[in-house]
Design an enzyme around this catalytic site. Structure first.
Site, short mmCIF file in Angstrom:
data_model
loop_
_atom_site.label_atom_id
_atom_site.label_comp_id
_atom_site.label_asym_id
_atom_site.label_seq_id
_atom_site.Cartn_x
_atom_site.Cartn_y
_atom_site.Cartn_z
N ARG A 158 43.50 41.49 34.80
CA ARG A 158 43.17 42.89 35.00
C ARG A 158 43.39 43.27 36.46
NH1 ARG A 158 37.45 43.35 31.61
NH2 ARG A 158 38.23 42.37 29.71
N GLU A 185 26.38 41.47 34.41
CA GLU A 185 27.01 41.42 33.08
C GLU A 185 27.87 40.17 32.91
OE1 GLU A 185 30.74 43.20 30.70
OE2 GLU A 185 29.96 44.46 32.31
N SER A 231 29.92 41.68 26.80
CA SER A 231 29.71 42.95 26.11
C SER A 231 29.99 42.72 24.63
CB SER A 231 30.63 44.04 26.65
OG SER A 231 30.20 44.49 27.90
N ARG A 274 34.57 39.23 40.01
CA ARG A 274 35.57 40.25 39.67
C ARG A 274 36.94 39.83 40.19
NH1 ARG A 274 34.72 45.34 37.78
NH2 ARG A 274 32.50 45.21 38.23
N ARG A 284 32.10 33.73 35.22
CA ARG A 284 30.75 34.21 35.51
C ARG A 284 29.70 33.21 35.03
NH1 ARG A 284 30.60 40.84 35.21
NH2 ARG A 284 32.54 41.15 36.38
#
Length: 423
Positions: free
Chosen positions: A261, A348, A351, A276, A389
């Site tokens: 990404r 986070e 999801s 990130r 993460r």
């Protein structure tokens, strides 16, 4: 995408629901084009009926010895008119498609109204934030001190927002991936897949990444391919344009992929460490289910993802996203947030979303029930989990005063020892 019949039948209801997303969406423009299209189709249908009627009369007139030259001229003129109208219908179809692809999913009625992530609602907590009798370090410092992470050389090879896992770091990352896949396939009911790490434009449209999020994707123009932003894309599109039997549902699949990404618009957010990155690893969970069971299946999906952190005994919490934080394609989403000592807050890590029939309509994924009727499936997906993460959370929560890292019991059989120490 939304069902245009639903929008046509209940425009006020759809508009009211979409207001909760705090955006401006072309519902009125869509309905205007839809009205034009139906009016044109009525005209075209009348012309085609006339064309068919004349075609049936021509042989009779020829047989009776009558001159049909003028009829052929009329037919040619009619045919040209029909082509013009068909082109107009196609142009309107393209507009309608463009509008539909730009309209997000309608939030489920039970999703709390909110303006942004500050209005998300905590649903549950597991464990308590880790406390230390010494000053804990962030994972990027621990990783550098133990020589298991190398951000400088990653930057030299590729640039910022990339990471190198070294030695025990690479082993720990691999162990986490294997642990997650074994949990989901051996203890839970998922079938493991291995799909391409590049996908075509139709696949990105099918799951809702395009057209809205194209700037956030890594694009390969020579082939019109995209590097996968998540395994949700290839896994969901495995059934694109297919019809499955009702008896085959639910279909539960899982996969490990690297994810890519650009993180457009994320400048200044979580710049350090593994939180990130442009490239990161993830184990994904995807479900194809019947509409009437989809919210029960969402709870199962959430539980399956939570199991990873429970077995690793890392504190986390679950929040339900408000309408202001809900993803474009989602009708309802739960985030799992892991405790990160370096941040002093939950971050986070997964999801878990129910898209209802939104993706299935875009990707044309249907099932046939016992009566032979075709219906769209409901699709769900969740991270089980984001590996980088999880690595960061494990390292930070299991750090020791001497700078070593204890390996959780559930992971020791994969890792081969019970701690990482400075060499």
């Amino acid at each position: 995408m939304l069902d245009i019949k639903r929008i046509r039948k209940n425009p006020e209801e759809v508009l009211e629901a979409l207001k909760k997303r705090h955006g401006s969406f072309p519902i009125e423009e869509l309905l205007e084009e839809d009205k034009k299209r139906r009016e044109l189709l009525t005209v075209v249908e009348t012309m085609k009926q006339k064309q068919n009627a004349i075609s049936k009369e021509v042989p009779k007139l020829k047989k009776a010895g009558e001159d049909v030259t003028h009829i052929f001229e009329e037919m040619k003129e009619l045919s040209n008119e029909i082509k013009e109208y068909d082109q107009k219908v196609k142009e309107i179809d393209d507009k309608i498609s463009e509008y539909l692809l730009s309209i997000p999913n309608v939030p489920n009625k039970d999703v709390v109204f909110g303006k942004d992530d500050s209005d998300n609602v905590e649903v549950k907590k597991y464990g308590t934030p880790t406390e230390f009798d010494f000053e804990p370090k962030a994972h990027w410092d621990l990783g550098t001190d133990l020589d298991i992470l190398d951000f400088d050389r990653a930057g030299k090879i590729a640039g910022s927002r990339f990471s190198i896992f070294k030695g025990d770091g690479a082993r720990l990352e691999r162990s986490l991936i294997q642990f997650m896949l074994d949990l989901h396939t051996l203890e839970q009911d998922y079938t493991e897949m291995s799909t391409p790490f590049m996908v075509n434009r139709a696949s990105m449209l099918g799951t809702g990444q395009l057209p809205k999020f194209e700037d956030d994707m890594f694009y390969l123009p020579s082939k019109d391919f995209f590097l996968v932003p998540t395994a949700e894309v290839p896994l969901t599109n495995m059934l694109r344009d297919e019809i499955v039997d009702e008896s085959d549902l639910p279909i539960n699949i899982t996969e490990y992929t690297p994810c890519f990404r650009q993180e457009a618009g994320a400048a200044g957010r979580d710049n350090r460490g593994l939180i990130r990155n442009h490239q990161f690893d993830k184990v994904e969970l995807v479900k194809f289910v019947k509409p009437e069971t989809s919210y029960d299946e969402l709870q199962k999906l959430l539980s399956d993802a939570e199991a990873v952190l429970q077995k690793l005994e890392i504190p986390y919490r679950v929040v339900q996203l408000s309408t202001g934080d809900l993803g474009f394609s989602s009708a309802m989403t739960y985030d799992i947030e892991v405790w990160m000592p370096s941040y002093g807050r939950y971050v986070e890590i997964s999801s878990c979303s129910n898209f209802e029939d939104f993706q299935a309509r875009r990707a044309n994924i249907r099932y046939r029930n016992e009566e032979g009727k075709l219906n769209f499936v409901h699709t769900l997906n969740g991270s089980g989990l984001a590996v980088g993460r999880t690595f960061a959370a494990l390292v930070e929560n299991y750090q020791n005063k001497d700078g070593s890292i204890t390996i959780p019991k559930a992971l020791q059989k994969y890792f081969g020892k019970d701690r990482i120490e400075k060499k």
